[in-house]
Design a protein around this motif. Sequence first.
Motif, short mmCIF file in Angstrom:
data_model
loop_
_atom_site.label_atom_id
_atom_site.label_comp_id
_atom_site.label_asym_id
_atom_site.label_seq_id
_atom_site.Cartn_x
_atom_site.Cartn_y
_atom_site.Cartn_z
N GLN A 9 10.76 -2.90 29.03
CA GLN A 9 11.03 -2.63 27.63
C GLN A 9 9.77 -2.35 26.81
O GLN A 9 9.79 -2.42 25.61
CB GLN A 9 11.78 -3.82 27.02
N ARG A 10 8.67 -2.03 27.49
CA ARG A 10 7.41 -1.77 26.78
C ARG A 10 7.61 -0.77 25.66
O ARG A 10 8.16 0.32 25.86
CB ARG A 10 6.37 -1.24 27.77
N ALA A 11 7.16 -1.13 24.48
CA ALA A 11 7.27 -0.23 23.33
C ALA A 11 6.27 0.92 23.48
O ALA A 11 5.16 0.74 23.98
CB ALA A 11 6.98 -0.98 22.04
N ALA A 12 6.69 2.11 23.04
CA ALA A 12 5.75 3.23 23.00
C ALA A 12 4.67 2.92 21.97
O ALA A 12 4.93 2.31 20.93
CB ALA A 12 6.49 4.51 22.62
N VAL A 13 3.44 3.32 22.27
CA VAL A 13 2.31 3.06 21.37
C VAL A 13 1.74 4.37 20.86
O VAL A 13 1.48 5.30 21.64
CB VAL A 13 1.21 2.23 22.06
N VAL A 14 1.59 4.44 19.56
CA VAL A 14 1.02 5.60 18.87
C VAL A 14 -0.34 5.21 18.31
O VAL A 14 -0.50 4.12 17.77
CB VAL A 14 1.94 6.04 17.71
N ILE A 15 -1.33 6.07 18.45
CA ILE A 15 -2.61 5.85 17.75
C ILE A 15 -2.59 6.68 16.49
O ILE A 15 -2.38 7.90 16.53
CB ILE A 15 -3.81 6.22 18.63
N VAL A 16 -2.77 6.01 15.37
CA VAL A 16 -2.87 6.69 14.07
C VAL A 16 -4.28 7.28 13.98
O VAL A 16 -5.27 6.60 14.28
CB VAL A 16 -2.62 5.70 12.92
N ALA A 17 -4.38 8.52 13.57
CA ALA A 17 -5.67 9.22 13.59
C ALA A 17 -6.77 8.43 12.89
O ALA A 17 -7.91 8.39 13.36
CB ALA A 17 -5.52 10.60 12.94
N SER A 18 -6.44 7.76 11.80
CA SER A 18 -7.45 7.05 11.02
C SER A 18 -8.09 5.90 11.79
O SER A 18 -9.15 5.40 11.40
CB SER A 18 -6.85 6.52 9.71
N ILE A 242 -0.96 2.02 16.01
CA ILE A 242 -2.20 1.27 15.75
C ILE A 242 -2.87 1.88 14.54
O ILE A 242 -3.31 3.03 14.55
CB ILE A 242 -3.14 1.34 16.97
N GLU A 243 -2.96 1.10 13.45
CA GLU A 243 -3.55 1.60 12.21
C GLU A 243 -4.68 0.70 11.73
O GLU A 243 -4.80 0.43 10.55
CB GLU A 243 -2.49 1.77 11.13
N TYR A 244 -5.47 0.24 12.65
CA TYR A 244 -6.68 -0.51 12.31
C TYR A 244 -7.84 0.14 13.07
O TYR A 244 -7.62 0.82 14.08
CB TYR A 244 -6.54 -1.99 12.65
N PRO A 245 -9.06 -0.01 12.58
CA PRO A 245 -10.17 0.73 13.21
C PRO A 245 -10.56 0.20 14.57
O PRO A 245 -10.60 -1.01 14.80
CB PRO A 245 -11.31 0.54 12.19
N PHE A 246 -10.83 1.12 15.48
CA PHE A 246 -11.43 0.75 16.75
C PHE A 246 -12.90 0.42 16.49
O PHE A 246 -13.57 1.08 15.68
CB PHE A 246 -11.30 1.88 17.75
N ILE A 247 -13.41 -0.58 17.21
CA ILE A 247 -14.77 -1.06 16.98
C ILE A 247 -15.58 -0.97 18.27
O ILE A 247 -15.53 -1.87 19.12
CB ILE A 247 -14.78 -2.52 16.46
N PRO A 248 -16.34 0.11 18.47
CA PRO A 248 -17.22 0.17 19.63
C PRO A 248 -18.39 -0.79 19.46
O PRO A 248 -18.74 -1.16 18.33
CB PRO A 248 -17.68 1.62 19.65
N GLY A 249 -18.95 -1.22 20.55
CA GLY A 249 -20.09 -2.14 20.49
C GLY A 249 -21.09 -1.84 21.58
O GLY A 249 -21.00 -0.81 22.26
#
Length: 268
Positions: A9-18, A242-249
């Motif tokens: 039942q895994r939900a589909a995941v969308v990445i929001v451009a922002s 996903i509508e929060y920023p990705f954080i590279p490190g």
Amino acid sequence: MTVSSSEVQRAAVVIVASAFGADAIRRDGHAVWAQAAARAGADGFEVRRELFADETDAQPEALAQLGAHIRAQGAWAVYSTPATLFRDDGALDSDALRLAIDEAAALGARIVKLQLGGTESAVATDAVTLDRLMSGISTSKARVVVENGQLKAGGTIGAFEALFGALPEASGLAMTFDTGNWHWAEQDPLDAAKRLSRHVAYVHCKAVMGEGARRFAAAPANGDARFATLLSQLPNDVPRGIEYPFIPGVDVSLDADAARQVARIAAF
């Protein structure tokens, strides 16, 4: 090997451009970052009209090319516009709805998202307005959804309840439930989920850090029980954006963090 029900039942995941950063999207264009979303394992990519570098990006030919590019990556598109379905006086904005539907059609989007808008307390729900709304929605191949915003106008539980309560079940309109925006509008997200869950067709996922005007979107913490409880109140078969920023490190690239977050949101 036994497959668990959660995997099935895994939900589909969308990445929001922002999530990749507004400046990066405006600089490079959505197509570049749609590829990054696909590399991260996202099922869909949300195109944000407000992040177009130029109005020519919203022309039918440009949208068609972008949509074809997204599909070539093995993903599907969501089209998001900052336009509101209802004007500041609560009246339906049929022109905004028509434009959003037309642009989403050119993109080939599965979902087209507007803000609710309206006054701080309500939107028009008279019979004539509802007929115009349903007539407009009936022209759309994409699922039409309205999102709770960060202002009281278009961001209160009561306004959504009143609208959906006035519409018939088969109206064609559904909701994007933004898990974080309720905080800006001083609403209880869990209460909202319990009252509005059956109208939700898309979830925007984010946690909120800070207070007042200093609030900002962030990734849900590992083991965030409140966030997990909130999602459990919402349909588990609708896409999660996903509508929060990705954080590279130092030890993790942007691509790696994006892939990690896709897996986390799917598993919540």
